[in-house]
Design an enzyme around this catalytic site. Sequence first.
Site, PDB file in Angstrom:
ATOM      1  N   LYS A 183       0.828  -1.219   0.000  1.00 20.53           N
ATOM      2  CA  LYS A 183       0.000   0.000   0.000  1.00 20.53           C
ATOM      3  C   LYS A 183       0.857   1.261   0.000  1.00 20.53           C
ATOM      4  O   LYS A 183       0.604   2.182  -0.765  1.00 20.53           O
ATOM      5  CB  LYS A 183      -0.913   0.044   1.252  1.00 20.53           C
TER       6      LYS A 183
ATOM      7  N   ARG B 120      -9.902   1.779   8.437  1.00 19.27           N
ATOM      8  CA  ARG B 120      -9.591   0.383   8.722  1.00 19.27           C
ATOM      9  C   ARG B 120     -10.749  -0.339   9.374  1.00 19.27           C
ATOM     10  O   ARG B 120     -10.625  -1.516   9.716  1.00 19.27           O
ATOM     11  CB  ARG B 120      -8.401   0.318   9.679  1.00 19.27           C
TER      12      ARG B 120
ATOM     13  N   ARG C 284      10.792  -6.381   5.018  1.00 15.72           N
ATOM     14  CA  ARG C 284      10.545  -4.951   4.773  1.00 15.72           C
ATOM     15  C   ARG C 284      11.537  -4.101   5.567  1.00 15.72           C
ATOM     16  O   ARG C 284      11.837  -4.366   6.714  1.00 15.72           O
ATOM     17  CB  ARG C 284       9.106  -4.632   5.214  1.00 15.72           C
TER      18      ARG C 284
ATOM     19  N   ARG D 176      10.723  -1.873  11.106  1.00 15.02           N
ATOM     20  CA  ARG D 176       9.705  -1.367  12.020  1.00 15.02           C
ATOM     21  C   ARG D 176       9.589  -2.286  13.224  1.00 15.02           C
ATOM     22  O   ARG D 176       9.645  -3.497  13.082  1.00 15.02           O
ATOM     23  CB  ARG D 176       8.355  -1.303  11.290  1.00 15.02           C
TER      24      ARG D 176
ATOM     25  N   ARG E 253      -1.778  -8.514  13.899  1.00 15.43           N
ATOM     26  CA  ARG E 253      -2.154  -7.482  12.931  1.00 15.43           C
ATOM     27  C   ARG E 253      -2.910  -8.081  11.759  1.00 15.43           C
ATOM     28  O   ARG E 253      -3.881  -7.499  11.280  1.00 15.43           O
ATOM     29  CB  ARG E 253      -0.899  -6.741  12.434  1.00 15.43           C
TER      30      ARG E 253
HETATM   31  P1  ADP Z   1       0.425  -2.067   8.706  1.00 18.15           P
HETATM   32  O1  ADP Z   1      -0.491  -1.874   7.536  1.00 18.15           O
HETATM   33  O2  ADP Z   1       1.635  -2.848   8.365  1.00 18.15           O
HETATM   34  O3  ADP Z   1      -0.249  -2.584   9.937  1.00 18.15           O
HETATM   35  P2  ADP Z   1       0.504   0.809   9.287  1.00 18.15           P
HETATM   36  O4  ADP Z   1       1.724   1.627   9.179  1.00 18.15           O
HETATM   37  O5  ADP Z   1      -0.611   1.113   8.368  1.00 18.15           O
HETATM   38  O6  ADP Z   1       1.018  -0.675   9.129  1.00 18.15           O
HETATM   39  O7  ADP Z   1      -0.074   0.878  10.770  1.00 18.15           O
HETATM   40  C1  ADP Z   1       0.717   0.557  11.873  1.00 18.15           C
HETATM   41  C2  ADP Z   1      -0.171   0.470  13.096  1.00 18.15           C
HETATM   42  O8  ADP Z   1      -0.776   1.748  13.347  1.00 18.15           O
HETATM   43  C3  ADP Z   1      -1.343  -0.500  12.974  1.00 18.15           C
HETATM   44  O9  ADP Z   1      -0.987  -1.821  13.330  1.00 18.15           O
HETATM   45  C4  ADP Z   1      -2.353   0.108  13.951  1.00 18.15           C
HETATM   46  O10 ADP Z   1      -2.041  -0.254  15.285  1.00 18.15           O
HETATM   47  C5  ADP Z   1      -2.114   1.599  13.806  1.00 18.15           C
HETATM   48  N1  ADP Z   1      -3.031   2.197  12.807  1.00 18.15           N
HETATM   49  C6  ADP Z   1      -2.725   2.650  11.572  1.00 18.15           C
HETATM   50  N2  ADP Z   1      -3.805   3.121  10.934  1.00 18.15           N
HETATM   51  C7  ADP Z   1      -4.852   2.966  11.785  1.00 18.15           C
HETATM   52  C8  ADP Z   1      -6.246   3.242  11.719  1.00 18.15           C
HETATM   53  N3  ADP Z   1      -6.810   3.759  10.619  1.00 18.15           N
HETATM   54  N4  ADP Z   1      -7.008   2.947  12.803  1.00 18.15           N
HETATM   55  C9  ADP Z   1      -6.474   2.419  13.907  1.00 18.15           C
HETATM   56  N5  ADP Z   1      -5.171   2.113  14.035  1.00 18.15           N
HETATM   57  C10 ADP Z   1      -4.359   2.387  12.994  1.00 18.15           C
END
Ligand code: ADP
Length: 222
Positions: A13, A88, A127, A162, A174
Amino acid sequence: MVIIMLGAQGTGKGTVAGLISEQTKLPQISTGDIFRLNISEKTELGIEADKYISQGNLVPDEITVPMVANRLQEKDAEDGAILDGFPRTIEQAKSLDEILKKSGKKVNLVINLSTPREEIIDRMLTRRICSNPECKLIYNTKLHPPKVEGICDRCGAPLKQREDDLDPVVINKRLETYETQTAPLVEYYKEKGVLRTETVSMSINRMGKDVAEDIINNVLKK
Ligand code: ADP
Ligand code: ZN
């Protein structure tokens, strides 16, 4: 134009969003990046969000939704944005519809990236991201390594892994959170007629950059 990136962790993404952002000049708004910046700067929001992120849980809507609403009000998002990591949950999607409506906008395109499960875990483990918060370019030690090991091609800063990609327990949590809370959005946006599903997989030699090129040339330029 408002574009949403949908898809499980490690499907690309961020890569696709970054490439489309360069082309369209729409800002890429990544909730994960905003949280990580706040965590590294130890802001109040960061300290609170980290309690959830470090466990592989979603940050509560009371924190996430206003954060995105405020970000969308910034000048650079006047003509729209590419949302990467938001919404999400169905609740967040409904909130987003409300937020956009206030400025006469709507979700125009949802790019849903799909990758076989066995590749996903591998992609998360391999990654690497650029540690420079101005750059944040994403690499993969197997699929697209940097020219010099551990160093960002674009800015020369060291690459890092990360925190939440280091622990298999957190990775699995996750993915489970994705399946139960985020996957229902596919149906939500399908019904709205804005969904475009794209497979990203080594098995068909189609990577994030191929998907981005395809969308730039065949969807956005038309
Ligand atoms: P990934 O898609 O690998 O989980 P992201 O960078 O998108 O990584 O998100 C990292 C973390 O940040 C997620 O596991 C979640 O805990 C939090 N997060 C990100 N976006 C949201 C969202 N829209 N709502 C709630 N938590 C979020
Ligand atoms: Zn960099």
